[in-house]
Scaffold this motif. Sequence first.
Motif, PDB file in Angstrom:
ATOM      1  N   LEU A 258      -5.003  34.935  33.978  1.00  0.00           N
ATOM      2  CA  LEU A 258      -5.548  36.048  33.210  1.00  0.00           C
ATOM      3  C   LEU A 258      -5.047  36.089  31.769  1.00  0.00           C
ATOM      4  O   LEU A 258      -5.674  36.725  30.914  1.00  0.00           O
ATOM      5  N   LEU A 259      -3.928  35.447  31.501  1.00  0.00           N
ATOM      6  CA  LEU A 259      -3.248  35.640  30.213  1.00  0.00           C
ATOM      7  C   LEU A 259      -4.066  35.194  28.999  1.00  0.00           C
ATOM      8  O   LEU A 259      -4.140  35.935  28.013  1.00  0.00           O
ATOM      9  N   PRO A 260      -4.700  33.995  28.997  1.00  0.00           N
ATOM     10  CA  PRO A 260      -5.470  33.616  27.795  1.00  0.00           C
ATOM     11  C   PRO A 260      -6.588  34.601  27.471  1.00  0.00           C
ATOM     12  O   PRO A 260      -6.755  35.020  26.318  1.00  0.00           O
ATOM     13  N   GLY A 261      -7.360  34.975  28.488  1.00  0.00           N
ATOM     14  CA  GLY A 261      -8.459  35.906  28.255  1.00  0.00           C
ATOM     15  C   GLY A 261      -7.970  37.262  27.798  1.00  0.00           C
ATOM     16  O   GLY A 261      -8.555  37.882  26.897  1.00  0.00           O
ATOM     17  N   LEU A 262      -6.891  37.787  28.411  1.00  0.00           N
ATOM     18  CA  LEU A 262      -6.362  39.086  28.017  1.00  0.00           C
ATOM     19  C   LEU A 262      -5.818  39.070  26.587  1.00  0.00           C
ATOM     20  O   LEU A 262      -5.935  40.050  25.849  1.00  0.00           O
ATOM     21  N   THR A 263      -5.215  37.941  26.188  1.00  0.00           N
ATOM     22  CA  THR A 263      -4.695  37.825  24.825  1.00  0.00           C
ATOM     23  C   THR A 263      -5.828  37.862  23.804  1.00  0.00           C
ATOM     24  O   THR A 263      -5.771  38.589  22.797  1.00  0.00           O
ATOM     25  N   VAL A 264      -6.879  37.085  24.058  1.00  0.00           N
ATOM     26  CA  VAL A 264      -8.041  37.089  23.147  1.00  0.00           C
ATOM     27  C   VAL A 264      -8.699  38.467  23.138  1.00  0.00           C
ATOM     28  O   VAL A 264      -9.095  38.979  22.082  1.00  0.00           O
ATOM     29  N   PHE A 265      -8.795  39.081  24.308  1.00  0.00           N
ATOM     30  CA  PHE A 265      -9.400  40.408  24.391  1.00  0.00           C
ATOM     31  C   PHE A 265      -8.601  41.421  23.568  1.00  0.00           C
ATOM     32  O   PHE A 265      -9.177  42.236  22.840  1.00  0.00           O
ATOM     33  N   GLY A 266      -7.284  41.388  23.693  1.00  0.00           N
ATOM     34  CA  GLY A 266      -6.446  42.312  22.926  1.00  0.00           C
ATOM     35  C   GLY A 266      -6.639  42.156  21.434  1.00  0.00           C
ATOM     36  O   GLY A 266      -6.732  43.141  20.690  1.00  0.00           O
TER      37      GLY A 266
END
Length: 468
Positions: free
Chosen positions: A360-368
């Motif tokens: 989940l981390l790459p997507g959540l980072t870009v989303f943030g």
Amino acid sequence: MSVGRPRTVTRRWWALAVVCMAMFMGVLDSTSVYAALPVIAVDLGFAPAQTQWVVTAYGVAIGGLLLLGGRLADLLGRRRVFMASVGVFAVSSVACGLAWSSEVLIAARVVQGVGAAVMTPAGLSIVMQVFPDGPDRNKALGIWGGLGGAGASAGLLLGGVLTDGPGWEWIFLTNVPVCLVVLSLCRVLLPEGSAGGQRPDVAGAVTITAALTLMLLALFRVAEDGPGVAAATLAAGAVVAAAAFVAVERRSPAPLVPLRVLSSRTRAGGNLVVVIAGIAVDGLLIVVTLYAQQVLGFSAIQFGLTTATMTVASVLAVMVGQHLVTRSGFRLVATAGLGLLAIACVLLSRLSPAGVPVDLLPGLTVFGAGLGAAFVAGQIAALAGTEERDAGLAAGLEETSFAIGTTTGAALASAVAVGYATRRSAGPPSDSALTEGFELALLALAGVAALGALLAVALLRVAPAGAR
């Protein structure tokens, strides 16, 4: 003169600190209760379908009254209204913490939501009052937005810690000392703010509050149970109340929402960007929360830690974004932010029932990063060029836009994900069916964000914020 100006500038930032303290507390309270819902249900004897009303009652009260709360600040005096709302929030927080039944807790949450609905736009209008259009206001709004994002994520983590530690009651009781500190500093650090000198538009206030409340209830109903007769009836009531509001405003000598506030293309575009950002963030949070807890088996604390990467990226993007808005204008930052939200939702749509937290981390980072950029650009645009007499109303409109967006996002994501999973399964939805439903919901959110990016290009101007 050389001594007075630095003192005035310093006082502005202290005023910002006071109102941000109250706003952070309100945001924290909106998310920290999620982790406590199972324990609250057992302790107070909630029926299974009733527990969600601890969240819904607060959300509907806020969303329905933000617009009126902002206008009251303009008409009755911003500091006075802000202090009164902080007092209401404190008293209702005590009532929540001491609640002895489900009915008492829900009633106290409604009152707490009323306090937050007035406190937030009143505080934001004070920020607009002490910071004129330009780089300093953009920086102040960046701080406001960054703390809002941090508060939402911190609430998810803090709620689990307090519930597992001293008890869920302290989610509410910890608000009281913060409220007392804020109240003690208000008269020293906040400007008085003159009253608007006109009578409130009671008919307009009643009809728009009814329209917003019914619409939010309809969206909450969709989020909980999917589309149905009850949601359609509430939505129809919202349309009727909205039509009545328009009719009232056309005839009112002192309308609740003057046409001058709605006539700016930039402000309209900014509010639209805020709506889209709200749809994306709560739509994503509902999907990721259900996926992490129902499919991957995360605890509340594990989930809070996983989403911390999104919070950090969002706060950094808010701070960088407000600087870029000042230099490059609204359009570039808003479009880039919404584009990143679309990309992040596509990245996160590659879910697997056998996934691990690191997925989940790459997507959540870009989303943030996208959320921070889109939100700060939309917020600055939504408040740009507002006359001082309308600061509270403009703040209420912007906050209402976000509340509508977040509720719509949760309803949309829930309806798509749970609806698909239910149709795929004869009994309770399997992990595979749930995961596929979450994927579809994320792709729907990506489409909404991409459409928002196109609309931002069409509506927002290129000129830097604060430029004359």
